[in-house]
Design an enzyme around this catalytic site. Sequence first.
Site, PDB file in Angstrom:
ATOM      1  N   SER A 184       0.089  -2.120   7.186  1.00  0.00           N
ATOM      2  CA  SER A 184       0.029  -1.241   6.017  1.00  0.00           C
ATOM      3  C   SER A 184       0.097   0.229   6.449  1.00  0.00           C
ATOM      4  CB  SER A 184      -1.235  -1.565   5.219  1.00  0.00           C
ATOM      5  OG  SER A 184      -1.149  -1.072   3.903  1.00  0.00           O
ATOM      6  N   ASP A 228       2.862 -10.505  -1.193  1.00  0.00           N
ATOM      7  CA  ASP A 228       2.146  -9.236  -0.992  1.00  0.00           C
ATOM      8  C   ASP A 228       2.087  -8.453  -2.309  1.00  0.00           C
ATOM      9  OD1 ASP A 228       1.190  -6.733  -0.240  1.00  0.00           O
ATOM     10  OD2 ASP A 228       2.339  -6.685   1.618  1.00  0.00           O
ATOM     11  N   HIS A 270      -1.158  -9.683   1.342  1.00  0.00           N
ATOM     12  CA  HIS A 270      -1.011  -8.432   2.079  1.00  0.00           C
ATOM     13  C   HIS A 270      -1.591  -8.484   3.482  1.00  0.00           C
ATOM     14  CE1 HIS A 270      -0.270  -4.192   2.533  1.00  0.00           C
ATOM     15  NE2 HIS A 270      -1.558  -3.898   2.681  1.00  0.00           N
TER      16      HIS A 270
END
Length: 334
Positions: A137, A271, A299
Amino acid sequence: MTTTKLTAPPTAKPKRKLKKRADKPTKEKSTRSPRRTLVSQGGSFAKLHDRQIAYKEYSGSGPVYLLVHGIGGCQADWQAVTDRLISTGQHVITVDLPGHGQSAKDRGDYSLGAMASVLRDLLDHLGHRQAILVGHSLGGGVAMQFIYQFPDRCNGLILVCSGGLGAETPTWLRAATLPGSQVVMAAIGSQKTTNSLYWACRQLARVGIEPQMLNPQMVEKLSEFGDPNARDAFVSTLRSVVDVSGQRVTALGKLAAMEDLPVLLIWGARDPVIPLHHGERAAEIIPNSELVVFPRIGHEPHVEDPDRFAQLLRDFAHRVDVSHDSPVATHSER
């Protein structure tokens, strides 16, 4: 680009491609003066240019893996993967980015460039010239910025549901950049709210439901908003990469320059934070890349399926040149 959808642990032999990544396992010291390291029960601390940074290092053989968490996360997010990697002798470093986990949460620069410099300083501190960067991320954005600033310090890149590859961002993240958001976050992080959220998690678990964005791990992260310093650091970090219109920083224009770097992209097909098509587009642009998609995963593939994730990292090491690094650390955690 090669796209792989995993339905069972990988058994096939990886194929080597010049422009796309292949599936098989593969495997860096610095010139800066050592900095003072403090050891705590949960790991070590290094004072890097007046910033106290928490990290753990597990000595092993082969390439050095530097695992970089996402926004609101910490190095503990990697624990399941770390356990699996060190059980087979890999050399692993985890770190709490500035403003996260046990690292300092003081006022300062929370930009991608500043965080990339912290990673470089940490590698210097530990005596490593190069590492495979594994960024999740926000950590993916930091890893790409690291390569842009210090191209000779990275010998492989693994992007996990990475930011910086498109504009879309969930509404709740965009809203958190608005003025006054800290007030709402303080309420979310209060003891009363977190107790209620834990109760909701337990009720849902009784009927076999665990929403991706409402589970005990997420509630634990939200509880940190009860700390005003953690709150301010989170908002400062978020505003450096996101505004009300979405992600405001992109690496898309720099991806083609990674032609000499082995790159693996790992994404969850479900996700809800950063859509899969961001990874698909990046894999089309990056010459020497492979995209692996985890079905029915959200995610955090490293949390939801650590066995497969760890094996992908081991396989990736076979694509990496470690001739420029001596993976011998001055500190280790066991």
